[in-house]
Design an enzyme around this catalytic site. Structure first.
Site, PDB file in Angstrom:
ATOM      1  N   HIS A 122      39.852  32.202  21.918  1.00 55.76           N
ATOM      2  CA  HIS A 122      38.440  33.225  21.339  1.00 55.76           C
ATOM      3  C   HIS A 122      38.348  34.247  22.293  1.00 55.76           C
ATOM      4  O   HIS A 122      38.477  34.270  23.659  1.00 55.76           O
ATOM      5  CB  HIS A 122      37.303  32.242  21.294  1.00 55.76           C
ATOM      6  CG  HIS A 122      37.700  31.148  20.127  1.00 55.76           C
ATOM      7  ND1 HIS A 122      37.385  31.480  18.943  1.00 55.76           N
ATOM      8  CD2 HIS A 122      37.895  29.771  20.402  1.00 55.76           C
ATOM      9  CE1 HIS A 122      37.599  30.088  18.240  1.00 55.76           C
ATOM     10  NE2 HIS A 122      37.741  29.114  19.484  1.00 55.76           N
ATOM     11  N   LYS A 125      32.399  27.270  14.164  1.00 58.79           N
ATOM     12  CA  LYS A 125      33.063  28.250  13.559  1.00 58.79           C
ATOM     13  C   LYS A 125      33.420  28.462  12.465  1.00 58.79           C
ATOM     14  O   LYS A 125      34.084  29.450  11.677  1.00 58.79           O
ATOM     15  CB  LYS A 125      34.136  28.944  14.820  1.00 58.79           C
ATOM     16  CG  LYS A 125      33.623  29.051  16.095  1.00 58.79           C
ATOM     17  CD  LYS A 125      34.674  29.612  17.093  1.00 58.79           C
ATOM     18  CE  LYS A 125      34.121  29.777  18.466  1.00 58.79           C
ATOM     19  NZ  LYS A 125      33.688  28.268  18.869  1.00 58.79           N
ATOM     20  N   SER A 148      34.811  23.720  21.832  1.00 60.70           N
ATOM     21  CA  SER A 148      35.110  25.346  21.665  1.00 60.70           C
ATOM     22  C   SER A 148      34.225  26.163  22.253  1.00 60.70           C
ATOM     23  O   SER A 148      32.875  25.913  22.094  1.00 60.70           O
ATOM     24  CB  SER A 148      35.468  25.575  20.274  1.00 60.70           C
ATOM     25  OG  SER A 148      35.855  26.987  20.100  1.00 60.70           O
ATOM     26  N   CYS A 200      65.236  21.715  11.325  1.00 63.19           N
ATOM     27  CA  CYS A 200      64.290  22.600  10.882  1.00 63.19           C
ATOM     28  C   CYS A 200      63.991  23.583  12.032  1.00 63.19           C
ATOM     29  O   CYS A 200      63.537  24.767  11.682  1.00 63.19           O
ATOM     30  CB  CYS A 200      63.172  21.593  10.652  1.00 63.19           C
ATOM     31  SG  CYS A 200      63.279  20.651   9.254  1.00 63.19           S
TER      32      CYS A 200
END
Length: 476
Positions: free
Chosen positions: A49, A249, A337, A401
């Site tokens: 962030h 958020k 966070s 993959c």
């Protein structure tokens, strides 16, 4: 008596342990799981962030901005995946524009560089697949994306290379004050230590209460996610947020460092600190809200749902530092966070506190780097030929993959803090991370683990101890 016991091998424990490994100290890191990064650090948004969310003057604001500035160089140093892709907070109506301005002002005061409020037309030029009705967005160029479990593994691997000891499958059941420090009691042994660092994530309040009467509570807040196949990974080139609420958020849509698309998380307070299950109602909500931001997301390309728990403290801020009533006991707690973003800066500061408490021991004359890890598909054709000539196992694709070779799998089994489970291999070099989610390569990874570790096939577990894959033979 050791110098430091760190409790927890998530991102907080990893960052402080690596920083302490620079000093001439005896450091032991404990975790109740059978691998590192098995909690919140492997189940989150993987977002670095920018730093405009946290209130001015808080530890969250301080460490977010400091940690963000450290990530790029740190990830280059330890060879962890990171991209600085920028982020947008979308306003869908003019009524939401003042919230963008609030975030902008807060970010400027927090020291976030490069913030801009852009009109909808400009945002759509940069991200053409966004909702065409958006009116404006807050742009933060310093936001980024990271491989969170790779980051933790590489940080702890580097710490071990520099003398730190990691002991897994050791649940801390008690901590007792003794002369000169503490006795940390696990379900396996007792360790005498001069100092303790509590980096136990959602269990940090329980560890704190073994020592300190200054109680705080950690509320497990569950976030659920969609992870979409790489065919959806180019819909956006950055991190797309909506205006946040008091619970978090909001639902984001973001590219990932490995080319997928992620959508989530929800924010639901739960009672159990082991509740990481997905629910239909929350999945429906993510789908609905994500399509508000990016209407063309095709959720039929979903390859994985998962959930993680945020350590939501009841103090309103990170809990960092020495407990007032327990000398030599340091908390890193309530690191919801932007905890991931803040971790490197928190690690540096807490390590300084501990080093000072221990009388400022000297730094080591040499700090070792991690041994280089080969990612075969990132090599040039010439480099691939050279690697295969040295070890033909790099020429055998196990995971189609993700194009992961046998050589890479063998390497992560035998590295420092090497993989011992199928998911341990998956976290370190990605077989099973693709569209089939291990449907084809899983049995081969299990066979390679058994062969390289000298174990029977039925001794190899998926992730946690007891998570068996095979129970026995059906035919003799």
């Amino acid at each position: 008596m050791v110098d430091v016991v760190v409790i927890g091998t998530g991102i907080m424990g990893a960052c402080v342990a690596r920083e302490l490994s620079r000093y001439n100290l005896n450091v032991v890191v404990l975790d109740k799981e059978n691998d590192v990064s098995n909690g919140t650090s492997k189940a989150n948004s993987a977002i670095i962030h920018a730093g405009y969310d946290a209130a001015n003057g808080t530890l969250m604001a301080k460490y977010n901005v400091l940690g963000n500035a450290m990530f790029e160089d740190l990830c280059k140093e330890i060879e962890a995946p990171f991209k600085r892709v920028g982020s947008y907070v979308l306003a869908f109506t003019e009524e939401e524009r003042p919230h963008l301005e609030l975030l902008y002002d807060r970010g400027v005061k927090n020291g976030v560089p490069g913030l801009e409020i852009l009109e909808g037309a400009e945002v759509l030029k940069r991200e053409p697949n966004l909702n065409p009705n958006i009116v404006a967005a807050l742009y933060a160029p310093t936001a980024g994306i990271v491989g969170p479990w790779e980051f933790v593994i590489k940080m702890l691997e580097n710490a071990v290379e520099n003398g730190v000891e990691v002991r897994l499958n050791q649940k801390v059941v008690d901590i007792q004050k003794v002369d000169g420090g503490y006795k940390v009691v696990t379900d396996k042994e007792e360790i005498l230590t001069k100092t303790v660092i509590n980096a136990a994530g959602v269990h940090a309040d329980e560890i704190n209460d073994m020592v300190s009467k200054k109680h705080f509570n950690i509320i497990p807040r569950k976030g659920e996610y969609f992870l979409l196949d790489k065919v959806q990974g180019t819909l956006v080139n950055s991190v797309i947020f909506q205006c946040p609420s008091k619970m978090g958020k909001g639902i984001l849509v973001s590219c990932t460092v490995h080319g997928n698309l992620i959508a989530g998380p929800t924010a639901t307070d739960v009672e159990s600190k082991d509740d990481v299950g997905n629910t239909i109602s929350e999945m429906d909500m993510i789908r609905r809200e994500a399509l508000r931001s990016v209407p063309s997301v095709n959720f039929r390309d979903n390859i994985r749902n998962f959930a993680g728990l945020r350590a939501e403290g009841d103090t309103g801020d990170f809990i960092i530092g020495e407990a007032e009533d327990a000398e030599g006991f340091f908390n890193i707690a309530g690191t919801k966070s932007p905890g991931l973003t803040s971790a490197p800066a928190i690690g540096v500061d807490v390590a300084k506190m501990v080093v000072e408490k221990l009388g400022n021991p000297t730094k080591k004359a040499e700090f070792k780097k991690n041994r280089h890890q080969i990612h075969f598909m990132d090599l040039t054709p010439e480099e691939k030929a050279e690697v295969i000539a040295k070890d033909p196992r790099y020429g055998r694709i196990i995971c189609r993959c993700e194009s992961i070779t046998e050589g890479e799998i063998v390497d992560v089994i035998h590295r420092t803090l090497g993989a011992r489970t199928v998911d341990g291999v998956k976290k370190r070099c990605r077989p099973g991370m693709g569209r089939c989610q291990g449907g084809f390569c899983g049995p081969r990874v299990q066979e390679i683990l058994a062969r390289e570790l000298g174990k029977n096939l039925d001794e190899i577990v998926l992730d946690k101890t007891g998570a068996y894959i095979l129970t026995g033979e059906t035919k003799k």
